[in-house]
Write an enzyme that holds these catalytic residues in place. Structure first.
Site, PDB file in Angstrom:
ATOM      1  NE  ARG A  11      48.425  39.680  45.469  1.00 25.91           N
ATOM      2  CZ  ARG A  11      49.113  40.808  45.395  1.00 25.91           C
ATOM      3  NH1 ARG A  11      49.059  41.685  46.386  1.00 25.91           N
ATOM      4  NH2 ARG A  11      49.848  41.077  44.342  1.00 25.91           N
ATOM      5  CG  ASP A  12      41.943  38.097  40.482  1.00 25.16           C
ATOM      6  OD1 ASP A  12      40.946  38.466  41.128  1.00 25.16           O
ATOM      7  OD2 ASP A  12      42.115  38.360  39.279  1.00 25.16           O
ATOM      8  CG  LEU A  13      42.001  31.741  44.522  1.00 27.92           C
ATOM      9  CD1 LEU A  13      41.862  30.976  45.826  1.00 27.92           C
ATOM     10  CD2 LEU A  13      42.400  30.810  43.398  1.00 27.92           C
ATOM     11  CB  THR A  62      38.023  40.502  41.387  1.00 30.54           C
ATOM     12  OG1 THR A  62      38.938  40.063  40.367  1.00 30.54           O
ATOM     13  CG2 THR A  62      36.658  40.787  40.783  1.00 30.54           C
TER      14      THR A  62
END
Length: 248
Positions: A11-13, A62
């Site tokens: 979810r925050d690559l 992000t």
């Protein structure tokens, strides 16, 4: 992660969550946002339920990497591991062209998938279709992780590159991924007694930002083709700083 049952979604690559180990490999970090939870919005969902889901997702993502289905829950697209595929597409675009496809995080552009591949680019044409296939507005039309890996392996095989090799070894043996790559002098990555990065905090916390990389270097794949040693030294120094900070 996507092969687990159920699939684990990072979810925050993002580029800031990738660190360099002293073995010359890239390590993904910051798993605080990871989840196995998926959502399937439909017309029966109340505004309150959509708001609750949106709030939870917003805390763990992000802005410029958020997917259309996250930005607009009323699209009723499934919210699952395909959000990681979109993020990988953003990362690939950033590595090739030195800018993020949705740099301003504008919701309208994300929802409509409005980005452009530079028309004059001839160096990274091999990645153009891959970028388009990962940045599909409808998540069900995006590549799966298996399809993505298979395509990357085909690109690597066509260029006689072992994608599992350390970056320093790739430089020494192949000169990198560029369409017109040429062998150059291999880079050295940090001091030999450096500790590996492991799964640590992101590079922002250690003071290295994408903007700093962007101002100095002409794309990550240029570096793989034999670019500057300073980039790897910065990442290595950053990794060491994070390790020291965590140790304290």
């Amino acid at each position: 992660m996507h092969k687990q049952k159920p699939a684990i979604i990072h979810r925050d690559l993002k580029i800031e969550n990738m660190l360099m180990s002293n073995q010359g490999t890239i390590k993904l970090c910051d798993f605080g946002s990871a989840t196995t939870m998926v959502h399937y919005p439909n017309y029966s969902w109340s505004a309150q339920k959509r708001a609750m889901v949106e709030e939870e997702i917003t805390r763990n993502t992000t802005p410029m990497y958020r997917t259309p289905e996250i930005v607009d829950l009323y699209s009723n697209f499934p919210i699952d591991e395909k959000q990681d595929i979109w993020a990988l597409g953003c990362i690939l675009y950033l590595l090739c062209f030195r800018q993020h496809p949705f740099e301003d995080g504008a919701k309208l552009r994300i929802v409509n998938g409005k980005y452009s591949i530079p028309q004059n680019d001839t160096r990274y044409t091999v990645f153009h279709d891959l970028i388009r296939a990962t940045l599909k507005v409808n998540p069900e039309e995006r590549l799966s992780i298996t399809e993505l890996v298979n395509q990357l392996q085909e690109i690597a095989a066509a260029r006689n590159v072992n994608p599992k090799s350390p970056i320093t070894e790739l430089l020494e043996q192949n000169g990198g991924y560029g369409n017109n790559a040429q062998p150059r002098t291999p880079l050295t990555v940090g001091p030999p007694n450096s500790k590996p990065a492991g799964q640590l905090n992101n590079m922002y916390n250690a003071g290295l930002t994408v903007a700093e990389c962007d101002q100095t270097y002409s794309g990550f794949f240029d570096i793989l083709r034999g670019g500057t040693e300073r980039f790897f030294t910065n990442i290595k120094d950053t990794s060491s700083k994070v390790i020291q900070s965590v140790a304290k």
